[in-house]
Design an enzyme around this catalytic site. Structure first.
Site, PDB file in Angstrom:
ATOM      1  N   GLY A  61       0.838  -1.200   0.000  1.00 50.03           N
ATOM      2  CA  GLY A  61       0.000   0.000   0.000  1.00 50.03           C
ATOM      3  C   GLY A  61       0.865   1.238   0.000  1.00 50.03           C
ATOM      4  N   GLY A  77       9.068   0.343  -2.133  1.00 42.62           N
ATOM      5  CA  GLY A  77       9.862  -0.812  -1.752  1.00 42.62           C
ATOM      6  C   GLY A  77      10.588  -0.759  -0.428  1.00 42.62           C
ATOM      7  N   SER A 106       5.143   3.950  -6.627  1.00 45.27           N
ATOM      8  CA  SER A 106       4.760   3.888  -8.041  1.00 45.27           C
ATOM      9  C   SER A 106       3.326   4.362  -8.254  1.00 45.27           C
ATOM     10  CB  SER A 106       4.910   2.454  -8.558  1.00 45.27           C
ATOM     11  OG  SER A 106       4.186   1.565  -7.724  1.00 45.27           O
ATOM     12  N   GLU A 107       2.534   4.426  -7.163  1.00 46.84           N
ATOM     13  CA  GLU A 107       1.151   4.885  -7.283  1.00 46.84           C
ATOM     14  C   GLU A 107       1.030   6.397  -7.131  1.00 46.84           C
ATOM     15  OE1 GLU A 107      -0.853   3.145  -8.555  1.00 46.84           O
ATOM     16  OE2 GLU A 107      -0.915   1.079  -7.822  1.00 46.84           O
ATOM     17  N   HIS A 125      -3.865   4.303   0.280  1.00 47.11           N
ATOM     18  CA  HIS A 125      -4.154   3.280  -0.727  1.00 47.11           C
ATOM     19  C   HIS A 125      -3.711   1.925  -0.187  1.00 47.11           C
ATOM     20  CE1 HIS A 125      -4.050   0.867  -4.312  1.00 47.11           C
ATOM     21  NE2 HIS A 125      -2.731   0.805  -4.333  1.00 47.11           N
ATOM     22  N   HIS A 127      -4.271  -2.722  -0.572  1.00 50.73           N
ATOM     23  CA  HIS A 127      -4.767  -3.894  -1.289  1.00 50.73           C
ATOM     24  C   HIS A 127      -5.546  -4.778  -0.307  1.00 50.73           C
ATOM     25  CE1 HIS A 127      -1.160  -3.522  -4.327  1.00 50.73           C
ATOM     26  NE2 HIS A 127      -1.966  -2.478  -4.346  1.00 50.73           N
ATOM     27  N   TYR A 146     -25.267   1.644   6.461  1.00 53.23           N
ATOM     28  CA  TYR A 146     -25.390   3.101   6.267  1.00 53.23           C
ATOM     29  C   TYR A 146     -24.054   3.843   6.327  1.00 53.23           C
ATOM     30  CZ  TYR A 146     -25.061   3.580  11.389  1.00 53.23           C
ATOM     31  OH  TYR A 146     -24.648   3.558  12.686  1.00 53.23           O
ATOM     32  N   HIS A 187      -7.587  -4.680  -7.687  1.00 56.03           N
ATOM     33  CA  HIS A 187      -6.417  -3.964  -7.191  1.00 56.03           C
ATOM     34  C   HIS A 187      -6.538  -3.619  -5.703  1.00 56.03           C
ATOM     35  CE1 HIS A 187      -3.277  -0.572  -8.044  1.00 56.03           C
ATOM     36  NE2 HIS A 187      -3.183  -1.042  -6.814  1.00 56.03           N
ATOM     37  N   TYR A 242     -23.384  14.889  13.178  1.00 55.91           N
ATOM     38  CA  TYR A 242     -23.164  14.366  14.520  1.00 55.91           C
ATOM     39  C   TYR A 242     -21.718  14.317  14.952  1.00 55.91           C
ATOM     40  CZ  TYR A 242     -27.957  13.041  15.635  1.00 55.91           C
ATOM     41  OH  TYR A 242     -29.269  13.060  15.950  1.00 55.91           O
TER      42      TYR A 242
END
Ligand SMILES: [Zn+2]
Length: 247
Positions: A61, A77, A106-107, A125, A127, A146, A187, A242
């Site tokens: 991630g 990495g 890389s993302e 992000h 997986h 909800y 993904h 709330y």
């Protein structure tokens, strides 16, 4: 101070952790400002939580946080338990690296697309396994709870595209319209918020809802009752009003 920390890290064998890490040629572009150092510490804590809470396996991630016009982001990495203040990686909103020697995740295109298009202060992000499973089954997470109202409404699945590409970032942006989280087909998840805690919490809620739907829909002969869009929207409004009295 920075030198001393590097020495300590070497003594602990920290450099071994970087054998798989790619580095960029130029050293530190500039010094890390105090606000960025604090944000980096918080980012590392959040990244480690994604692993300890089972949302991320290894380095699959990535997490980012915005400080002014700079985006701090986990490097590619490097295990999160080995990240130190010296590993701070920062890019501008065009993706040009301004801090650090390690290569950004890389993302990065997905993270930058979120910051350019929304008022996000943090992006997570993952997986996560149940969310990724759901992303292979349906184009939208059925409204079994909800809490999807807290994410802006029924959670969409962005069509598949190769990881790290602008195409994936574009698909993600469409799925994120009026939402603070979405699934990425085959993904994983992406969620943003006004803080690292909020982006993390939304990710955890999304993974939980995916697990809930998988659990409820796996009972033979029965299918879960779903909420209407109006019911989800009404819950979303109450949740916004709330604040901490979430129930
Ligand atoms: Zn990914």
């Amino acid at each position: 101070m920075a030198e001393r920390r590097r020495d300590e890290r070497d003594e602990r064998g920290g450099r071994d952790a970087r054998e798989d890490a790619q580095t960029v040629g130029e050293p530190w572009r500039r010094r890390v400002h105090a606000e960025e150092a604090d944000a980096w510490d918080e980012l590392v804590v959040t990244a480690r939580r994604t692993v300890s809470d089972g949302l991320v396996v290894g380095t699959s991630g990535n997490v980012s946080v915005r400080v002014g016009d700079i985006v701090l982001v986990t490097p590619s990495g490097v295990r999160y338990d080995r990240l130190t203040p010296d590993d701070t990686v920062g890019v501008d909103l065009d993706g040009r690296q301004v801090l650090g020697t390690l290569l950004p995740t890389s993302e990065l295109p997905m993270h930058l697309a979120v910051y350019r298009s929304t008022d996000a202060h943090a992006v997570v992000h993952t997986h996560a396994v149940h969310a990724t499973a759901v992303s292979t089954l349906v184009p939208e997470l059925p409204s079994v709870h909800y809490m999807s109202g807290a994410l802006g409404g029924p959670v969409r699945v962005a069509p598949y595209a190769t990881y790290g590409t602008e195409e994936l970032a574009e698909n993600m942006l469409h799925a994120l319209a009026d939402r603070s989280a979405c699934l990425l087909q085959n993904h994983g998840t992406i969620a943003y918020g006004n803080s690292l805690d909020q982006a993390f919490d939304r990710t955890a809620q999304l993974e939980w809802m995916c697990r809930l739907w998988l659990t409820a829909s796996s009972v033979p002969g029965l299918s879960p009752t779903l909420l209407s869009e109006e019911q989800v929207a009404e819950a979303g409004e109450r949740l916004r009003g709330y604040g901490q009295r979430r129930g």
